[in-house]
Motif scaffolding. Structure first.
Motif, PDB file in Angstrom:
ATOM      1  N   LYS A 164      37.281  32.902  45.295  1.00 12.49           N
ATOM      2  CA  LYS A 164      37.172  33.852  44.094  1.00 12.49           C
ATOM      3  C   LYS A 164      36.508  33.570  43.055  1.00 12.49           C
ATOM      4  O   LYS A 164      35.587  34.070  42.425  1.00 12.49           O
ATOM      5  CB  LYS A 164      38.835  34.192  43.816  1.00 12.49           C
ATOM      6  CG  LYS A 164      38.886  35.574  42.742  1.00 12.49           C
ATOM      7  CD  LYS A 164      40.387  35.653  42.412  1.00 12.49           C
ATOM      8  CE  LYS A 164      41.161  36.271  43.583  1.00 12.49           C
ATOM      9  NZ  LYS A 164      42.475  36.476  43.309  1.00 12.49           N
ATOM     10  N   GLU A 176      28.577  36.570  40.983  1.00 15.89           N
ATOM     11  CA  GLU A 176      28.208  37.924  40.468  1.00 15.89           C
ATOM     12  C   GLU A 176      27.719  38.430  39.457  1.00 15.89           C
ATOM     13  O   GLU A 176      26.740  38.669  38.973  1.00 15.89           O
ATOM     14  CB  GLU A 176      29.597  38.821  40.743  1.00 15.89           C
ATOM     15  CG  GLU A 176      29.538  40.167  40.495  1.00 15.89           C
ATOM     16  CD  GLU A 176      28.804  40.890  41.492  1.00 15.89           C
ATOM     17  OE1 GLU A 176      28.390  41.964  41.240  1.00 15.89           O
ATOM     18  OE2 GLU A 176      28.884  40.497  42.947  1.00 15.89           O
ATOM     19  N   ILE A 177      28.377  37.280  38.494  1.00 21.34           N
ATOM     20  CA  ILE A 177      28.039  37.147  36.847  1.00 21.34           C
ATOM     21  C   ILE A 177      26.414  36.687  36.932  1.00 21.34           C
ATOM     22  O   ILE A 177      25.566  37.368  36.038  1.00 21.34           O
ATOM     23  CB  ILE A 177      28.864  36.562  36.032  1.00 21.34           C
ATOM     24  CG1 ILE A 177      30.240  36.976  35.920  1.00 21.34           C
ATOM     25  CG2 ILE A 177      28.348  36.264  34.625  1.00 21.34           C
ATOM     26  CD1 ILE A 177      31.295  36.474  35.364  1.00 21.34           C
ATOM     27  N   LEU A 193      41.977  42.552  30.127  1.00 24.91           N
ATOM     28  CA  LEU A 193      40.412  42.237  30.750  1.00 24.91           C
ATOM     29  C   LEU A 193      40.879  41.331  32.173  1.00 24.91           C
ATOM     30  O   LEU A 193      40.128  41.544  33.163  1.00 24.91           O
ATOM     31  CB  LEU A 193      39.863  41.235  29.865  1.00 24.91           C
ATOM     32  CG  LEU A 193      38.431  40.624  30.501  1.00 24.91           C
ATOM     33  CD1 LEU A 193      37.337  41.860  30.634  1.00 24.91           C
ATOM     34  CD2 LEU A 193      37.742  39.785  29.216  1.00 24.91           C
ATOM     35  N   GLN A 194      41.865  40.753  31.902  1.00 24.22           N
ATOM     36  CA  GLN A 194      42.249  40.123  33.259  1.00 24.22           C
ATOM     37  C   GLN A 194      42.607  40.952  34.369  1.00 24.22           C
ATOM     38  O   GLN A 194      42.312  40.720  35.635  1.00 24.22           O
ATOM     39  CB  GLN A 194      43.352  38.907  32.837  1.00 24.22           C
ATOM     40  CG  GLN A 194      42.847  37.611  32.293  1.00 24.22           C
ATOM     41  CD  GLN A 194      44.044  36.737  31.870  1.00 24.22           C
ATOM     42  OE1 GLN A 194      45.049  37.082  31.945  1.00 24.22           O
ATOM     43  NE2 GLN A 194      43.420  35.351  31.869  1.00 24.22           N
ATOM     44  N   LYS A 215      41.825  44.203  34.544  1.00 25.58           N
ATOM     45  CA  LYS A 215      40.813  44.926  34.886  1.00 25.58           C
ATOM     46  C   LYS A 215      39.744  44.210  35.846  1.00 25.58           C
ATOM     47  O   LYS A 215      39.275  44.787  36.934  1.00 25.58           O
ATOM     48  CB  LYS A 215      39.673  45.441  33.339  1.00 25.58           C
ATOM     49  CG  LYS A 215      38.644  46.173  33.936  1.00 25.58           C
ATOM     50  CD  LYS A 215      38.026  46.622  32.644  1.00 25.58           C
ATOM     51  CE  LYS A 215      36.808  47.614  32.800  1.00 25.58           C
ATOM     52  NZ  LYS A 215      36.081  47.889  31.500  1.00 25.58           N
ATOM     53  N   MET A 216      39.484  42.974  35.572  1.00 29.23           N
ATOM     54  CA  MET A 216      38.470  42.178  36.329  1.00 29.23           C
ATOM     55  C   MET A 216      38.986  41.506  37.440  1.00 29.23           C
ATOM     56  O   MET A 216      38.489  40.839  38.318  1.00 29.23           O
ATOM     57  CB  MET A 216      37.842  41.204  35.448  1.00 29.23           C
ATOM     58  CG  MET A 216      36.942  41.798  34.384  1.00 29.23           C
ATOM     59  SD  MET A 216      35.797  43.095  34.851  1.00 29.23           S
ATOM     60  CE  MET A 216      34.580  41.751  35.639  1.00 29.23           C
ATOM     61  N   SER A 217      40.455  41.766  37.663  1.00 25.91           N
ATOM     62  CA  SER A 217      41.402  41.150  38.649  1.00 25.91           C
ATOM     63  C   SER A 217      41.081  39.418  38.508  1.00 25.91           C
ATOM     64  O   SER A 217      40.785  38.519  39.618  1.00 25.91           O
ATOM     65  CB  SER A 217      41.021  41.458  39.957  1.00 25.91           C
ATOM     66  OG  SER A 217      41.402  42.857  40.058  1.00 25.91           O
ATOM     67  N   LEU A 218      41.025  38.965  37.458  1.00 27.72           N
ATOM     68  CA  LEU A 218      40.849  37.317  37.172  1.00 27.72           C
ATOM     69  C   LEU A 218      42.147  36.498  37.083  1.00 27.72           C
ATOM     70  O   LEU A 218      43.038  36.754  36.556  1.00 27.72           O
ATOM     71  CB  LEU A 218      40.212  37.160  35.874  1.00 27.72           C
ATOM     72  CG  LEU A 218      38.719  37.784  35.489  1.00 27.72           C
ATOM     73  CD1 LEU A 218      38.400  37.656  34.215  1.00 27.72           C
ATOM     74  CD2 LEU A 218      37.671  37.273  36.643  1.00 27.72           C
ATOM     75  N   ILE A 278      32.867  35.168  41.571  1.00 23.34           N
ATOM     76  CA  ILE A 278      32.820  35.553  40.242  1.00 23.34           C
ATOM     77  C   ILE A 278      31.480  35.020  39.552  1.00 23.34           C
ATOM     78  O   ILE A 278      30.873  35.746  38.891  1.00 23.34           O
ATOM     79  CB  ILE A 278      34.018  35.488  39.298  1.00 23.34           C
ATOM     80  CG1 ILE A 278      35.344  36.208  39.824  1.00 23.34           C
ATOM     81  CG2 ILE A 278      33.820  35.627  37.959  1.00 23.34           C
ATOM     82  CD1 ILE A 278      36.718  35.577  39.146  1.00 23.34           C
TER      83      ILE A 278
END
Length: 336
Positions: free
Chosen positions: A275, A282-283, A202-203, A205-208, A279
């Motif tokens: 960043k 956006e959420i 997940l990290q 994929k979301m570039s977290l 995020i």
């Protein structure tokens, strides 16, 4: 020690006596009053009663205390240790108690109750001299004490046998117990590895660049009350229009010059904060609370976009006045 002694006094008088000094130095400033300064360590935690608010002094805290003999218990001397609490400036005095082989707080504080004085079931009660004398003179009291000791001994033996039997029954087969422990650990390890792989995916994929906490039941319950929408191109276009064009250049021009190392660190911190803020924004923009349409009485107003001029609502028409001339407007809205 280390004081100069003239040749005519050498071997006749000591250096300390010649110069009028004590061998213990400043610790013996009040030796004429029978007071000697020593390093005293608190034997148990106490509450300072001199402080405006009750303050605890932990066990093992050390003070420079004035040691003085205040009495005797038979041939054993009783000493008092008087010290100053630096937080409030109050004096605390603790004395030795040879009778009970303990320390007693006599002034400026009180002992913290730790429940050590309570006799629990199975503990051995230490009798005082008066209780021992009473047992010697009273045969019935001595008999009752023997009966109680015998019953306590039987109960302790029975309890020890039960614990030993339970331990032998539990570890009768060490290999089986070890196998169960290894199996439980293996299952838990697989679950932990699976959760770690899902989190890492997940990290990526979301570039977290943030650490994700494990899932909780409250998170799942709250997620059921949220509706996640897709990408709205109109909102994205409105967001792009509402952003100022030259804000980044202005802010960079106002910043003070920094060193290369400090600027890199500053840039990294600002990038991480930006960043995270992006995020969250956006959420928040793609999330709306689930609502019952029948409970919504009034429609929600349209969001206002910064930098975009909107048409003002037309005023309500007033009652017409009967005149010969009729006013004709060129446009149906007010100018800015």
């Amino acid at each position: 020690m280390g004081r100069y002694v003239p040749p005519e006094h050498e071997g006749v008088i000591s250096g300390n006596k010649l110069h009028g000094k004590h061998a213990l130095g400043s610790r013996a400033n009040k030796i004429s009053q029978g007071i000697l300064t020593v390093r005293f360590e608190m034997p148990y935690p106490i509450w300072c009663t001199n402080c405006p608010k009750p303050t605890i002094i932990g066990q093992g805290v050390r003070f420079n205390a004035e040691k003085k003999k205040v009495g005797n218990y038979y041939s054993t001397p009783i000493y008092s240790f008087r010290m100053k609490h630096t937080s409030c400036g109050g004096w605390i005095e603790i004395r030795t108690d040879p009778k009970n082989t303990a320390y007693v707080v006599t002034e400026g504080a009180r002992k913290r109750d730790l429940g050590e004085d309570k006799v629990e079931e199975g503990d051995i009660k230490v009798l005082t001299e008066e209780e021992r004398e009473k047992l010697r003179n009273n045969a019935f009291a001595a008999l009752e004490g023997k009966v109680e000791d015998r019953m306590r001994l039987e109960h302790s033996k029975k309890r020890l046998e039960e614990l030993q039997e339970l331990s032998e029954q539990h570890w009768e087969d060490p290999y089986e117990q070890n196998r169960k422990l290894r199996k439980t650990f293996r299952e838990g390890r697989k679950i932990r590895e699976k959760e770690a792989s899902v989190t890492a995916a997940l990290q990526d994929k979301m570039s977290l660049g943030l650490d994700l906490l494990p899932e909780h039941e409250d998170d799942a319950r709250r997620a059921q009350l949220i509706e996640f929408g897709g990408v709205d191109h109109e909102k994205a276009m409105a967001k792009a229009i509402s952003k100022p064009l030259f804000s980044s250049q202005e802010t960079t021009s106002k910043q003070k010059p920094q060193t290369a190392k400090g600027s890199r660190r500053r840039k990294a911190e600002d990038l991480a904060k930006k960043k995270t803020a992006d995020i969250v924004a956006e959420i928040s923009g793609n999330t709306r609370a689930a609502m019952d349409p029948f409970l919504a009485l009034k429609p929600s107003p349209k969001p206002l976009l910064a930098g975009v001029k909107r048409k003002r609502p037309a005023p309500e028409p007033k009652p017409a006045i009967q005149t010969n001339q009729s006013a004709v407007a060129l446009v149906d809205y007010d100018s800015d």
